[in-house]
Write a protein that holds these residues in place. Structure first.
Motif, PDB file in Angstrom:
ATOM      1  N   THR A 122      47.689  32.547 109.416  1.00  0.00           N
ATOM      2  CA  THR A 122      47.012  31.266 109.194  1.00  0.00           C
ATOM      3  C   THR A 122      47.278  30.692 107.810  1.00  0.00           C
ATOM      4  O   THR A 122      47.236  31.355 106.732  1.00  0.00           O
ATOM      5  N   VAL A 123      47.815  29.445 107.701  1.00  0.00           N
ATOM      6  CA  VAL A 123      48.461  28.746 106.570  1.00  0.00           C
ATOM      7  C   VAL A 123      47.758  27.468 106.304  1.00  0.00           C
ATOM      8  O   VAL A 123      47.315  26.536 107.250  1.00  0.00           O
ATOM      9  N   ASN A 124      46.997  27.402 105.131  1.00  0.00           N
ATOM     10  CA  ASN A 124      46.061  26.222 104.946  1.00  0.00           C
ATOM     11  C   ASN A 124      46.653  24.900 104.406  1.00  0.00           C
ATOM     12  O   ASN A 124      47.716  24.995 103.565  1.00  0.00           O
ATOM     13  N   VAL A 125      46.098  23.765 104.734  1.00  0.00           N
ATOM     14  CA  VAL A 125      46.930  22.612 104.279  1.00  0.00           C
ATOM     15  C   VAL A 125      45.485  21.477 104.378  1.00  0.00           C
ATOM     16  O   VAL A 125      44.739  21.483 105.366  1.00  0.00           O
ATOM     17  N   SER A 126      45.542  20.814 103.364  1.00  0.00           N
ATOM     18  CA  SER A 126      44.467  19.564 103.360  1.00  0.00           C
ATOM     19  C   SER A 126      45.191  18.381 104.402  1.00  0.00           C
ATOM     20  O   SER A 126      46.129  17.994 104.286  1.00  0.00           O
ATOM     21  N   VAL A 160      49.441  29.705 112.499  1.00  0.00           N
ATOM     22  CA  VAL A 160      48.119  28.813 112.702  1.00  0.00           C
ATOM     23  C   VAL A 160      47.992  27.749 111.404  1.00  0.00           C
ATOM     24  O   VAL A 160      47.894  28.349 110.511  1.00  0.00           O
ATOM     25  N   VAL A 161      48.156  26.544 111.469  1.00  0.00           N
ATOM     26  CA  VAL A 161      48.133  25.497 110.676  1.00  0.00           C
ATOM     27  C   VAL A 161      46.465  25.111 110.499  1.00  0.00           C
ATOM     28  O   VAL A 161      45.997  24.589 111.427  1.00  0.00           O
ATOM     29  N   GLU A 162      46.140  25.602 109.492  1.00  0.00           N
ATOM     30  CA  GLU A 162      44.440  25.467 109.260  1.00  0.00           C
ATOM     31  C   GLU A 162      44.112  24.142 108.287  1.00  0.00           C
ATOM     32  O   GLU A 162      44.343  24.048 107.332  1.00  0.00           O
ATOM     33  N   LEU A 163      43.376  23.169 108.916  1.00  0.00           N
ATOM     34  CA  LEU A 163      43.205  22.038 108.219  1.00  0.00           C
ATOM     35  C   LEU A 163      41.710  22.298 107.397  1.00  0.00           C
ATOM     36  O   LEU A 163      40.810  22.588 108.051  1.00  0.00           O
ATOM     37  N   THR A 164      41.867  22.311 106.288  1.00  0.00           N
ATOM     38  CA  THR A 164      40.773  22.984 105.371  1.00  0.00           C
ATOM     39  C   THR A 164      39.773  22.140 104.691  1.00  0.00           C
ATOM     40  O   THR A 164      39.028  22.559 103.972  1.00  0.00           O
ATOM     41  N   GLU A 165      40.101  20.736 104.823  1.00  0.00           N
ATOM     42  CA  GLU A 165      38.957  19.868 104.077  1.00  0.00           C
ATOM     43  C   GLU A 165      38.317  19.261 105.311  1.00  0.00           C
ATOM     44  O   GLU A 165      39.056  18.574 106.557  1.00  0.00           O
ATOM     45  N   HIS A 166      37.003  18.589 104.777  1.00  0.00           N
ATOM     46  CA  HIS A 166      36.519  17.820 105.767  1.00  0.00           C
ATOM     47  C   HIS A 166      35.857  16.247 105.164  1.00  0.00           C
ATOM     48  O   HIS A 166      34.803  15.791 105.605  1.00  0.00           O
ATOM     49  N   THR A 167      36.652  15.919 104.112  1.00  0.00           N
ATOM     50  CA  THR A 167      36.416  14.631 103.562  1.00  0.00           C
ATOM     51  C   THR A 167      37.016  13.684 104.783  1.00  0.00           C
ATOM     52  O   THR A 167      38.028  13.964 105.433  1.00  0.00           O
ATOM     53  N   ALA A 226      44.081  25.022 113.705  1.00  0.00           N
ATOM     54  CA  ALA A 226      42.656  25.246 113.435  1.00  0.00           C
ATOM     55  C   ALA A 226      42.031  24.201 112.685  1.00  0.00           C
ATOM     56  O   ALA A 226      42.685  23.522 111.876  1.00  0.00           O
ATOM     57  N   VAL A 227      40.667  24.215 112.837  1.00  0.00           N
ATOM     58  CA  VAL A 227      39.961  23.404 112.023  1.00  0.00           C
ATOM     59  C   VAL A 227      38.915  24.082 111.264  1.00  0.00           C
ATOM     60  O   VAL A 227      38.174  24.915 112.048  1.00  0.00           O
ATOM     61  N   ASP A 228      38.781  24.179 110.022  1.00  0.00           N
ATOM     62  CA  ASP A 228      38.050  24.853 109.202  1.00  0.00           C
ATOM     63  C   ASP A 228      36.301  24.325 109.110  1.00  0.00           C
ATOM     64  O   ASP A 228      36.254  23.243 109.215  1.00  0.00           O
ATOM     65  N   ASP A 229      35.399  25.146 108.847  1.00  0.00           N
ATOM     66  CA  ASP A 229      34.376  24.626 108.462  1.00  0.00           C
ATOM     67  C   ASP A 229      33.490  23.698 109.424  1.00  0.00           C
ATOM     68  O   ASP A 229      32.737  22.867 109.363  1.00  0.00           O
ATOM     69  N   ALA A 230      33.536  24.037 110.919  1.00  0.00           N
ATOM     70  CA  ALA A 230      32.795  23.559 111.906  1.00  0.00           C
ATOM     71  C   ALA A 230      31.506  23.585 111.871  1.00  0.00           C
ATOM     72  O   ALA A 230      30.824  24.687 111.602  1.00  0.00           O
ATOM     73  N   GLY A 231      30.896  22.320 111.878  1.00  0.00           N
ATOM     74  CA  GLY A 231      29.365  22.259 111.964  1.00  0.00           C
ATOM     75  C   GLY A 231      29.063  21.830 110.575  1.00  0.00           C
ATOM     76  O   GLY A 231      28.002  21.730 110.346  1.00  0.00           O
ATOM     77  N   SER A 232      30.149  21.381 109.676  1.00  0.00           N
ATOM     78  CA  SER A 232      29.654  21.213 108.148  1.00  0.00           C
ATOM     79  C   SER A 232      29.248  19.747 107.889  1.00  0.00           C
ATOM     80  O   SER A 232      28.724  19.347 107.063  1.00  0.00           O
ATOM     81  N   GLY A 233      29.412  19.041 109.051  1.00  0.00           N
ATOM     82  CA  GLY A 233      29.412  17.218 108.869  1.00  0.00           C
ATOM     83  C   GLY A 233      29.943  16.548 109.867  1.00  0.00           C
ATOM     84  O   GLY A 233      30.861  16.846 110.590  1.00  0.00           O
ATOM     85  N   TYR A 234      29.642  15.133 109.808  1.00  0.00           N
ATOM     86  CA  TYR A 234      30.125  14.479 110.740  1.00  0.00           C
ATOM     87  C   TYR A 234      31.622  14.381 110.736  1.00  0.00           C
ATOM     88  O   TYR A 234      32.278  14.196 111.773  1.00  0.00           O
ATOM     89  N   SER A 235      32.108  14.328 109.270  1.00  0.00           N
ATOM     90  CA  SER A 235      33.522  13.925 109.365  1.00  0.00           C
ATOM     91  C   SER A 235      34.422  15.081 110.000  1.00  0.00           C
ATOM     92  O   SER A 235      35.710  15.020 110.788  1.00  0.00           O
ATOM     93  N   GLY A 236      33.931  16.353 109.768  1.00  0.00           N
ATOM     94  CA  GLY A 236      34.299  17.635 110.610  1.00  0.00           C
ATOM     95  C   GLY A 236      34.411  17.300 112.092  1.00  0.00           C
ATOM     96  O   GLY A 236      35.285  17.899 112.654  1.00  0.00           O
TER      97      GLY A 236
END
Length: 364
Positions: free
Chosen positions: A90-94, A117-124, A147-157
């Motif tokens: 898994t490789v992180n990227v904003s 796995v390209v992980e989208l790490t921000e939910h701004t 991949a999407v990180d921090d699912a359940g953290s807010g509407y933008s996610g």
């Protein structure tokens, strides 16, 4: 420096004295059903005791955050060839930087992104979700999973989940911590798991630190987990500690007392999409082994037809949960077989609705 030429790396001199100041640590991601490592997350590390978040914030202030993320991507992709067999990285990227030229160049350094796995790490909020979808589709076409990180953290996610349709969904750590004692957190995890199943994604619990949390996720059929309880980040790809293997096996064995679908999986023919069709039932697979359609035979007419893959599950998923999800599909596909896959998305076999519904679990 993992064999990389300094001249090929993004210039981060306003922040780092040398490109080698950024190193990587690899944290295992565990397949709970088999008590094995499914993959690793590449994590950036810097000199001193200051955490990586502070370094990336400083890079943003200096206007070189894209260059710093690109440097981490370069180094992570250079490590892919050293991965243990049957694992991913898994490789992180904003997500807001995914279209930046320096980030695109970093990913272009490795044309084949299979096992990445390209992980989208921000939910701004991302200004253009359509552009994000196009950018992730390009990476998928080159073999990457998203991949999407921090699912359940807010509407933008949630917006990103809907737009990107990732293959891997990582639970927000606020839902993971003390989940075993909080029925509300459990309900939210089950809800996100239901959504992930609907878009054919895997659910990953990140930040698991207590045996009780691990037990809760095993009971809920969450297929993947990551955290200090299972393995801390290390400078190399370490195997699971034998004590961790025993712990995971014990927890999943207890969870299986409620029955998982693993014992009901039937072997199935696989046919590469575009080649001569196999005899039904069969699964049509894409270039990376991912299921794309079912080849079925109507028992009433004998007519052979294709159907979409409307539900995929992990072998650890509960029988009752799988049956419930199968029967809530659109009427035209309600009784189609369910595809069982491993964490990389490869087909393990089919689950028949009659096997799931049989009180005696007949047929095996």
């Amino acid at each position: 420096m993992l064999g990389l030429r300094t001249s090929a790396l993004p210039d981060c001199r306003p922040l780092l004295a040398d490109a080698d100041d950024l190193t990587l640590a690899f944290q295992p991601i565990v397949d709970l059903a088999s008590a094995t490592i499914a993959g690793y997350e590449a994590l950036a590390r810097f000199p001193g005791s200051t955490g990586p978040d502070v370094w990336f914030a400083a890079a943003a202030e200096a206007g070189i955050v894209a260059e710093l993320e690109a440097l981490a991507i370069h180094k992570a992709l250079a490590a892919v060839d050293r991965l243990p067999p049957n694992t991913f990285l898994t490789v992180n990227v904003s997500p807001h930087l995914l279209g930046a030229e320096v980030i695109e160049n970093a990913f272009a350094a490795r044309p084949d992104l299979h096992r990445v796995v390209v992980e989208l790490t921000e939910h701004t909020p991302v200004a253009d979700l359509s552009a994000l979808r196009r950018q992730t589709d390009v990476l998928r076409q080159r073999g990457a999973l998203i991949a999407v990180d921090d699912a359940g953290s807010g509407y933008s996610g949630l917006q990103q989940l809907a737009a990107v349709r990732p293959q891997l969904v990582k639970l927000d750590r606020a839902l993971v911590s003390d989940v075993d004692g909080d029925p509300v957190r459990m309900a939210l995890v089950e809800m996100i798991g239901e959504f992930a199943g609907r878009i054919d994604a895997w659910l990953l619990a990140e930040g698991v630190e207590k045996p009780a949390e691990l037990a809760a996720f095993a009971r809920m059929g969450v297929p993947l987990a990551q955290g200090w309880l299972l393995g801390r980040p290390a400078p190399e790809f370490r195997p699971l500690d034998p004590d961790v293997v025993r712990l995971v096996r014990a927890q999943t064995a207890r969870a299986r007392l409620t029955e998982s679908v693993a014992s009901l999986v039937r072997p199935v023919r696989q046919c590469v999409l575009g080649e001569e069709p196999a005899t039904p039932p069969a699964v049509l697979v894409g270039p990376h082994g991912e299921p794309t359609a079912l080849l079925l035979c109507d028992p009433r007419t004998g007519e052979v037809h294709t159907a979409p893959v409307s539900l995929r599950v992990h072998p650890s998923t509960g029988i009752e949960d799988t049956l419930r999800r199968a029967l809530t599909r659109p009427p035209a596909h309600r009784f189609d077989p369910v595809v069982c896959t491993d964490p990389a998305g490869h087909v393990l076999g089919l689950l028949r609705i009659e096997d799931l519904a049989s009180p005696a679990r007949s047929g095996h």
